[in-house]
Design a protein around this motif. Sequence first.
Motif, PDB file in Angstrom:
ATOM      1  N   ASN A  74      22.153  52.644  34.681  1.00  0.00           N
ATOM      2  CA  ASN A  74      23.000  53.230  35.905  1.00  0.00           C
ATOM      3  C   ASN A  74      22.036  53.466  37.154  1.00  0.00           C
ATOM      4  N   ALA A  75      20.871  53.196  37.231  1.00  0.00           N
ATOM      5  CA  ALA A  75      19.819  53.237  38.296  1.00  0.00           C
ATOM      6  C   ALA A  75      20.284  51.658  39.152  1.00  0.00           C
ATOM      7  N   LYS A  76      20.420  50.706  38.177  1.00  0.00           N
ATOM      8  CA  LYS A  76      20.572  49.295  38.434  1.00  0.00           C
ATOM      9  C   LYS A  76      22.093  48.919  38.858  1.00  0.00           C
ATOM     10  N   ASN A  77      23.005  49.838  38.340  1.00  0.00           N
ATOM     11  CA  ASN A  77      24.523  49.450  38.321  1.00  0.00           C
ATOM     12  C   ASN A  77      24.718  48.349  37.611  1.00  0.00           C
ATOM     13  N   THR A  78      24.208  48.137  36.581  1.00  0.00           N
ATOM     14  CA  THR A  78      23.908  47.078  35.529  1.00  0.00           C
ATOM     15  C   THR A  78      24.694  47.073  34.450  1.00  0.00           C
ATOM     16  N   VAL A  79      25.573  46.266  33.703  1.00  0.00           N
ATOM     17  CA  VAL A  79      25.985  46.554  32.399  1.00  0.00           C
ATOM     18  C   VAL A  79      25.417  45.214  31.749  1.00  0.00           C
ATOM     19  N   TYR A  80      25.156  45.060  30.427  1.00  0.00           N
ATOM     20  CA  TYR A  80      24.422  44.328  29.706  1.00  0.00           C
ATOM     21  C   TYR A  80      25.555  44.057  28.485  1.00  0.00           C
ATOM     22  N   LEU A  81      25.474  42.527  27.974  1.00  0.00           N
ATOM     23  CA  LEU A  81      25.805  42.289  26.607  1.00  0.00           C
ATOM     24  C   LEU A  81      24.921  41.578  26.017  1.00  0.00           C
ATOM     25  N   GLN A  82      24.092  42.226  24.944  1.00  0.00           N
ATOM     26  CA  GLN A  82      23.093  41.598  24.385  1.00  0.00           C
ATOM     27  C   GLN A  82      23.964  40.998  23.001  1.00  0.00           C
ATOM     28  N   MET A  83      23.768  39.655  22.756  1.00  0.00           N
ATOM     29  CA  MET A  83      24.147  38.818  22.009  1.00  0.00           C
ATOM     30  C   MET A  83      23.153  38.307  20.908  1.00  0.00           C
ATOM     31  N   SER A  84      23.463  38.074  19.624  1.00  0.00           N
ATOM     32  CA  SER A  84      22.704  37.860  18.575  1.00  0.00           C
ATOM     33  C   SER A  84      23.389  37.116  17.517  1.00  0.00           C
ATOM     34  N   SER A  85      22.909  36.203  16.580  1.00  0.00           N
ATOM     35  CA  SER A  85      23.471  35.648  15.548  1.00  0.00           C
ATOM     36  C   SER A  85      24.731  35.085  16.055  1.00  0.00           C
ATOM     37  N   LEU A  86      24.651  34.329  17.275  1.00  0.00           N
ATOM     38  CA  LEU A  86      25.658  33.643  17.832  1.00  0.00           C
ATOM     39  C   LEU A  86      26.284  32.404  17.094  1.00  0.00           C
ATOM     40  N   LYS A  87      27.627  32.286  17.055  1.00  0.00           N
ATOM     41  CA  LYS A  87      28.255  31.407  16.237  1.00  0.00           C
ATOM     42  C   LYS A  87      29.020  30.311  17.143  1.00  0.00           C
ATOM     43  N   PRO A  88      29.698  29.339  16.826  1.00  0.00           N
ATOM     44  CA  PRO A  88      30.331  28.400  17.610  1.00  0.00           C
ATOM     45  C   PRO A  88      31.527  29.035  18.051  1.00  0.00           C
ATOM     46  N   GLU A  89      32.253  29.956  17.361  1.00  0.00           N
ATOM     47  CA  GLU A  89      33.371  30.358  17.662  1.00  0.00           C
ATOM     48  C   GLU A  89      33.166  31.611  18.691  1.00  0.00           C
ATOM     49  N   ASP A  90      31.565  31.978  19.114  1.00  0.00           N
ATOM     50  CA  ASP A  90      31.673  32.925  20.467  1.00  0.00           C
ATOM     51  C   ASP A  90      31.682  32.078  21.538  1.00  0.00           C
ATOM     52  N   THR A  91      31.663  30.692  21.646  1.00  0.00           N
ATOM     53  CA  THR A  91      31.796  29.909  22.957  1.00  0.00           C
ATOM     54  C   THR A  91      32.897  30.267  23.673  1.00  0.00           C
ATOM     55  N   ALA A  92      32.552  30.697  24.935  1.00  0.00           N
ATOM     56  CA  ALA A  92      33.665  31.188  25.887  1.00  0.00           C
ATOM     57  C   ALA A  92      33.227  31.530  27.108  1.00  0.00           C
ATOM     58  N   MET A  93      34.099  31.708  28.032  1.00  0.00           N
ATOM     59  CA  MET A  93      33.647  32.110  29.561  1.00  0.00           C
ATOM     60  C   MET A  93      33.806  33.598  29.098  1.00  0.00           C
ATOM     61  N   TYR A  94      32.425  34.180  29.732  1.00  0.00           N
ATOM     62  CA  TYR A  94      32.601  35.811  29.530  1.00  0.00           C
ATOM     63  C   TYR A  94      32.709  36.480  30.885  1.00  0.00           C
ATOM     64  N   TYR A  95      33.648  37.538  31.048  1.00  0.00           N
ATOM     65  CA  TYR A  95      33.512  38.287  32.139  1.00  0.00           C
ATOM     66  C   TYR A  95      33.495  39.742  32.088  1.00  0.00           C
ATOM     67  N   CYS A  96      32.806  40.352  32.881  1.00  0.00           N
ATOM     68  CA  CYS A  96      32.916  41.854  32.807  1.00  0.00           C
ATOM     69  C   CYS A  96      33.935  42.455  33.942  1.00  0.00           C
ATOM     70  N   ALA A  97      34.271  43.704  33.721  1.00  0.00           N
ATOM     71  CA  ALA A  97      35.366  44.269  34.542  1.00  0.00           C
ATOM     72  C   ALA A  97      35.128  45.736  34.584  1.00  0.00           C
ATOM     73  N   ALA A  98      35.506  46.279  35.545  1.00  0.00           N
ATOM     74  CA  ALA A  98      35.338  47.672  35.726  1.00  0.00           C
ATOM     75  C   ALA A  98      36.674  48.447  36.384  1.00  0.00           C
ATOM     76  N   ASP A  99      36.946  49.734  36.075  1.00  0.00           N
ATOM     77  CA  ASP A  99      37.908  50.431  36.518  1.00  0.00           C
ATOM     78  C   ASP A  99      39.360  49.910  36.096  1.00  0.00           C
ATOM     79  N   GLY A 100      39.521  50.124  34.574  1.00  0.00           N
ATOM     80  CA  GLY A 100      40.733  49.590  34.221  1.00  0.00           C
ATOM     81  C   GLY A 100      41.861  50.710  34.570  1.00  0.00           C
ATOM     82  N   PHE A 101      42.900  50.413  34.707  1.00  0.00           N
ATOM     83  CA  PHE A 101      44.051  51.138  35.188  1.00  0.00           C
ATOM     84  C   PHE A 101      44.384  52.309  34.012  1.00  0.00           C
ATOM     85  N   ASP A 102      44.474  51.816  32.610  1.00  0.00           N
ATOM     86  CA  ASP A 102      44.531  52.650  31.533  1.00  0.00           C
ATOM     87  C   ASP A 102      43.012  53.083  30.959  1.00  0.00           C
TER      88      ASP A 102
END
Length: 127
Positions: A74-102
């Motif tokens: 919270n102090a850094k206004n930062t969100v993290y995604l720690q990823m382990s045991s990665l698989k080829p099917e995890d290959t993608a562009m990853y996006y973060c998003a905030a303030d969803g409508f629903d």
Amino acid sequence: HVQLVESGGASVQAGGSLTLSCAASGNIFNTHCVAWFRQAPGKEREGVAVIYTDGVTIYYDDSVKGRFTISRDNAKNTVYLQMSSLKPEDTAMYYCAADGFDWSSATACVQQNEYNYWGQGTQVTVS
């Protein structure tokens, strides 16, 4: 206006680990939905993980449960995604998003594309 800047994407071998960061220019934790999405070429964007407004309720897609961890500083206004045991099917562009409508639930947060703020994306390639 809140801006989101993602970093941490890289090319890794299967079984490896990465931590993605999403730094916000303003406070995003007064919003109800803060989420990670990913999109592979030729496929629809899919929700990966959500940390809800209470900072406790967390959602993971079944494909990443037990391997990915979403967290926030919270102090850094930062969100993290720690990823382990990665698989080829995890290959993608990853996006973060905030303030969803629903924002009725954490599940609702990740099952929509209507967000006020999106990051530019960071590429994760697993081979």
